[in-house]
Each structure stands twice: as C-alpha cells, then as structure tokens.
Motif scaffolding. Structure first.
Motif, PDB file in Angstrom:
ATOM      1  N   ASP A  19      -1.258   0.659 -10.655  1.00 40.14           N
ATOM      2  CA  ASP A  19      -1.007   1.916 -11.350  1.00 40.14           C
ATOM      3  C   ASP A  19      -1.853   3.074 -10.813  1.00 40.14           C
ATOM      4  O   ASP A  19      -2.600   3.703 -11.540  1.00 40.14           O
ATOM      5  CB  ASP A  19      -1.184   1.708 -12.858  1.00 40.14           C
ATOM      6  N   HIS A  25      -0.366   5.765  -9.570  1.00 36.27           N
ATOM      7  CA  HIS A  25       0.407   6.887 -10.106  1.00 36.27           C
ATOM      8  C   HIS A  25       0.170   8.204  -9.370  1.00 36.27           C
ATOM      9  O   HIS A  25       0.109   9.264  -9.985  1.00 36.27           O
ATOM     10  CB  HIS A  25       0.169   7.043 -11.603  1.00 36.27           C
ATOM     11  N   ASP A  61       3.489   0.867  -8.985  1.00 36.85           N
ATOM     12  CA  ASP A  61       3.303   2.241  -9.448  1.00 36.85           C
ATOM     13  C   ASP A  61       2.299   2.982  -8.571  1.00 36.85           C
ATOM     14  O   ASP A  61       1.245   3.435  -9.021  1.00 36.85           O
ATOM     15  CB  ASP A  61       2.930   2.293 -10.931  1.00 36.85           C
ATOM     16  N   TYR A  77       4.418   7.738  -7.867  1.00 40.41           N
ATOM     17  CA  TYR A  77       4.962   8.622  -8.907  1.00 40.41           C
ATOM     18  C   TYR A  77       4.191   8.430 -10.217  1.00 40.41           C
ATOM     19  O   TYR A  77       3.838   7.313 -10.586  1.00 40.41           O
ATOM     20  CB  TYR A  77       6.447   8.316  -9.094  1.00 40.41           C
ATOM     21  N   GLY A 109       5.354   8.933 -13.249  1.00 44.70           N
ATOM     22  CA  GLY A 109       6.210   8.394 -14.297  1.00 44.70           C
ATOM     23  C   GLY A 109       6.432   9.391 -15.414  1.00 44.70           C
ATOM     24  O   GLY A 109       5.553  10.193 -15.721  1.00 44.70           O
ATOM     25  N   CYS A 117       7.889   2.593 -11.684  1.00 43.71           N
ATOM     26  CA  CYS A 117       7.928   3.996 -11.247  1.00 43.71           C
ATOM     27  C   CYS A 117       8.128   4.126  -9.742  1.00 43.71           C
ATOM     28  O   CYS A 117       8.158   5.244  -9.221  1.00 43.71           O
ATOM     29  CB  CYS A 117       6.639   4.712 -11.652  1.00 43.71           C
TER      30      CYS A 117
END
Length: 181
Positions: free
Chosen positions: A8, A10, A36, A39, A41, A73
């Motif tokens: 994650d 992100h 992930d 992006y 999300g 994501c």
C-alpha cells in the motif's frame, strides 16, 4: 535469505523513499510488494508527495529485487510504467521449507483463505493493519501500510528473516514479531 515486505504505497514518493531507506538499512535480499503501488484509490485522500510517476521511476531502479502482486488499486496502465511484473493476483514463494502465499487481500483474505497446508504462510496487504498470528495452523501476516496506516498504527513494513516475521515501523522499531514454526 532476508525478504523486505511492503504494501500500500499508494503513489507516495515520500513514504516509498523512507521504506527504501529501511530496506537498505535492513540489507534485505528482495522486496516483496503486496499491491497498491501507484494509485491512491478513490477511498483514500492524496498521500504526502503523491507522485505515481516518480514512484514508478524509483521502483524501477530496484526491478531486479522486486517480487510484486496486483492490488485492488493497480491496473494495466500501472504495469506499463513498471519494469517488473505486478499483475498477478498472488505469488507463491518457498522459504526455509515453508510455502508463502503472497497476495494483496482483496480477493483472498483472512476470511477467504486459499487452499493452504499446515504451517504455510498467508501474507497480504489491503487492510493497512499490521497482523502476525497463527490461525488453525496457518500463519496470517500483514505488514501494514508504509503510506496510509489505519487504526492508529505506525507506517510499517515486514521482514522475513531466520524463521521469524517482524513488523517494524519506518523508524525500525519492532511492532510485532512471530516465530514461523
């Protein structure tokens, strides 16, 4: 063998750089990314230094050391920027006589485990919560999130080393530890 585990990202170049500083300090052999990557999300706010292009450029510098899976994501357009495969829903690793089933957590989860054998390891991301316990003879692990930790937890990563799994904060403090036997 020492495996550094993150999930994650992100799209945060800030937290990815912090995680890679920890990776270098840990002197791990490989980086396992549990999805992930680029992006943020639609359910998350923009993380600090959100820059998916820079994140992809940084990750590509480590492409020989990365083992990755797709998160909820992640998309095909992300794969076009990344120079290592990351579109699989899961990957299986063997370490110290144990099978590690690595996935993001949006398809397989603690509640919906894949077919595993006694003492296998199920490791996932997705929830942004650090987890390390044994359930019905299966190890359940989650390194938490380097970028968007939830539940009051610290930004964290995981380490497989010498028959143990450690969850550490980005500052290197051990949050959780479990012996994998």
């Amino acid at each position: 063998m020492k495996i550094f585990v993150i999930s994650d990202i992100h799209g945060s170049s800030y937290f990815l750089k912090k995680a890679l500083e920890a990776y270098e300090k840990e002197k791990a052999d490989y980086i396992l990314i549990l999805g992930d990557e680029l992006y943020h999300g639609p359910r998350n706010s923009l993380p600090q230094d959100y820059n998916p292009k820079e994140v992809s450029e940084i990750l590509n510098r480590y492409k020989q050391k990365i083992i990755a899976v797709r998160g909820n994501c992640d998309s095909e357009v992300d794969q076009m920027l990344l120079e290592y495969p990351m579109m699989s829903d899961y990957t299986i690793l063997l370490m110290n006589g144990k099978r590690i089933f690595a996935t993001h957590g949006h398809i397989y989860s603690e509640e919906k485990l894949p077919n595993l054998s006694e003492n296998d390891i199920f490791i996932y991301g997705h929830t942004h919560l650090p987890v390390a316990y044994k359930k019905e003879n299966i190890f359940i692990l989650n390194p938490g999130s380097i970028t968007l930790p939830k539940g009051g937890n610290l930004n964290s990563y995981g380490i497989f080393e010498n028959g143990f799994f450690y969850i550490k904060s980005l500052l290197g403090e051990t949050i959780k530890k479990i012996e994998l036997k």
